[in-house]
Design a protein around this motif. Structure first.
Motif, mmCIF file in Angstrom:
data_model
loop_
_atom_site.group_PDB
_atom_site.id
_atom_site.type_symbol
_atom_site.label_atom_id
_atom_site.label_comp_id
_atom_site.label_asym_id
_atom_site.label_seq_id
_atom_site.Cartn_x
_atom_site.Cartn_y
_atom_site.Cartn_z
ATOM 1 N N ILE A 1 0.872 -1.173 0.000
ATOM 2 C CA ILE A 1 0.000 0.000 0.000
ATOM 3 C C ILE A 1 0.905 1.218 0.000
ATOM 4 C CG2 ILE A 1 -1.738 1.312 1.260
ATOM 5 C CD1 ILE A 1 -2.680 -1.413 2.407
ATOM 6 N N LEU A 2 0.770 2.044 -1.032
ATOM 7 C CA LEU A 2 1.582 3.238 -1.169
ATOM 8 C C LEU A 2 0.668 4.448 -1.068
ATOM 9 C CD1 LEU A 2 4.496 3.859 -3.458
ATOM 10 C CD2 LEU A 2 2.614 5.473 -3.559
ATOM 11 N N MET A 3 1.016 5.369 -0.199
ATOM 12 C CA MET A 3 0.256 6.601 -0.037
ATOM 13 C C MET A 3 1.204 7.769 -0.282
ATOM 14 S SD MET A 3 -1.902 5.547 3.348
ATOM 15 C CE MET A 3 -2.893 7.036 3.362
ATOM 16 N N ALA A 4 0.748 8.721 -1.083
ATOM 17 C CA ALA A 4 1.574 9.901 -1.356
ATOM 18 C C ALA A 4 0.670 11.120 -1.412
ATOM 19 C CB ALA A 4 2.323 9.738 -2.672
ATOM 20 N N ASP A 5 1.182 12.217 -0.877
ATOM 21 C CA ASP A 5 0.432 13.454 -0.966
ATOM 22 C C ASP A 5 1.370 14.605 -1.239
ATOM 23 O OD1 ASP A 5 1.616 13.552 1.559
ATOM 24 O OD2 ASP A 5 -0.046 14.629 2.448
ATOM 25 N N GLY A 6 0.827 15.623 -1.872
ATOM 26 C CA GLY A 6 1.596 16.828 -2.132
ATOM 27 C C GLY A 6 2.209 16.882 -3.515
ATOM 28 N N LYS A 7 2.344 18.098 -4.010
ATOM 29 C CA LYS A 7 2.917 18.362 -5.332
ATOM 30 C C LYS A 7 4.353 17.849 -5.440
ATOM 31 C CE LYS A 7 2.719 20.497 -9.339
ATOM 32 N NZ LYS A 7 1.918 19.974 -10.426
ATOM 33 N N PHE B 1 -2.625 5.187 -3.236
ATOM 34 C CA PHE B 1 -3.566 6.238 -2.848
ATOM 35 C C PHE B 1 -2.846 7.577 -2.951
ATOM 36 C CE2 PHE B 1 -4.872 2.372 -0.763
ATOM 37 C CZ PHE B 1 -6.248 2.364 -0.923
ATOM 38 N N LEU B 2 -3.447 8.511 -3.703
ATOM 39 C CA LEU B 2 -2.825 9.810 -3.945
ATOM 40 C C LEU B 2 -3.827 10.927 -3.697
ATOM 41 C CD1 LEU B 2 -1.387 8.951 -7.471
ATOM 42 C CD2 LEU B 2 -0.169 8.780 -5.293
ATOM 43 N N ASP B 3 -3.320 12.073 -3.239
ATOM 44 C CA ASP B 3 -4.183 13.237 -3.263
ATOM 45 C C ASP B 3 -4.059 13.869 -4.649
ATOM 46 O OD1 ASP B 3 -1.794 14.684 -3.261
ATOM 47 O OD2 ASP B 3 -2.219 15.763 -1.405
ATOM 48 N N ARG B 4 -4.888 14.855 -4.932
ATOM 49 C CA ARG B 4 -4.890 15.457 -6.272
ATOM 50 C C ARG B 4 -3.539 16.053 -6.651
ATOM 51 N NH1 ARG B 4 -9.020 15.051 -9.282
ATOM 52 N NH2 ARG B 4 -11.040 14.662 -8.372
ATOM 53 N N GLU B 5 -2.843 16.650 -5.700
ATOM 54 C CA GLU B 5 -1.542 17.247 -6.016
ATOM 55 C C GLU B 5 -0.528 16.176 -6.400
ATOM 56 O OE1 GLU B 5 -0.573 19.682 -2.654
ATOM 57 O OE2 GLU B 5 -1.631 21.390 -3.504
ATOM 58 N N ALA B 6 -0.483 15.081 -5.672
ATOM 59 C CA ALA B 6 0.459 14.001 -6.000
ATOM 60 C C ALA B 6 0.094 13.346 -7.326
ATOM 61 C CB ALA B 6 0.487 12.961 -4.885
ATOM 62 N N GLU C 1 -15.334 12.636 -5.574
ATOM 63 C CA GLU C 1 -15.928 12.755 -4.247
ATOM 64 C C GLU C 1 -14.876 12.841 -3.141
ATOM 65 O OE1 GLU C 1 -16.828 10.053 -6.304
ATOM 66 O OE2 GLU C 1 -18.502 11.156 -7.142
ATOM 67 N N THR C 2 -13.803 12.095 -3.289
ATOM 68 C CA THR C 2 -12.822 12.017 -2.213
ATOM 69 C C THR C 2 -11.535 12.776 -2.517
ATOM 70 O OG1 THR C 2 -11.882 10.000 -3.114
ATOM 71 C CG2 THR C 2 -13.653 9.750 -1.510
ATOM 72 N N SER C 3 -11.369 13.224 -3.768
ATOM 73 C CA SER C 3 -10.118 13.872 -4.208
ATOM 74 C C SER C 3 -8.913 12.958 -3.995
ATOM 75 C CB SER C 3 -9.898 15.207 -3.485
ATOM 76 O OG SER C 3 -10.937 16.089 -3.791
ATOM 77 N N VAL C 4 -9.140 11.673 -4.120
ATOM 78 C CA VAL C 4 -8.073 10.690 -3.944
ATOM 79 C C VAL C 4 -8.070 9.772 -5.146
ATOM 80 C CG1 VAL C 4 -7.291 8.721 -2.557
ATOM 81 C CG2 VAL C 4 -8.187 10.752 -1.432
ATOM 82 N N ALA C 5 -6.882 9.443 -5.609
ATOM 83 C CA ALA C 5 -6.763 8.461 -6.678
ATOM 84 C C ALA C 5 -6.510 7.109 -6.036
ATOM 85 C CB ALA C 5 -5.608 8.804 -7.606
ATOM 86 N N GLU C 6 -7.247 6.128 -6.447
ATOM 87 C CA GLU C 6 -7.004 4.771 -5.980
ATOM 88 C C GLU C 6 -6.708 3.942 -7.205
ATOM 89 O OE1 GLU C 6 -9.397 1.105 -3.930
ATOM 90 O OE2 GLU C 6 -9.937 3.129 -3.343
ATOM 91 N N ILE C 7 -5.492 3.507 -7.351
ATOM 92 C CA ILE C 7 -5.053 2.807 -8.548
ATOM 93 C C ILE C 7 -4.661 1.395 -8.168
ATOM 94 C CG2 ILE C 7 -3.414 2.771 -10.458
ATOM 95 C CD1 ILE C 7 -3.119 5.822 -9.992
#
Length: 75
Positions: free
Chosen positions: A8-14, A47-52, A67-73
């Motif tokens: 499970i990889l989570m990243a956030d931010g530009k 899982f990513l936020d829109r910036e990532a 709805e969640t502003s999250v990418a789930e790939i």
């Protein structure tokens, strides 16, 4: 990491956008982008936020949930 049952990889931010785009780019090889090895793992969730996710191509971008502003790939 490659021996794990699930990754499970989570990243956030530009500041993560370029690394995420390179990791998911089929033209990138493990030698130039070590994280690209995750494309060969049988069970990776990202899982990513829109910036990532801001540098993903249109096909990958279509997986963003408005709805969640999250990418789930799923890979």
């Amino acid at each position: 990491i490659m021996e794990a049952d699930k990754v499970i990889l989570m990243a956030d931010g530009k500041n993560k956008a370029e690394a995420i785009a390179r990791m998911l780019d089929p033209g990138q090889m493990a030698e130039t982008c070590p994280a690209s090895i995750l494309r060969d793992h049988p069970d990776v969730r990202i899982f990513l936020d829109r910036e990532a996710a801001s540098l993903l191509n249109k096909g990958q971008e279509s997986q963003l949930s408005p709805e969640t502003s999250v990418a789930e790939i799923d890979r």
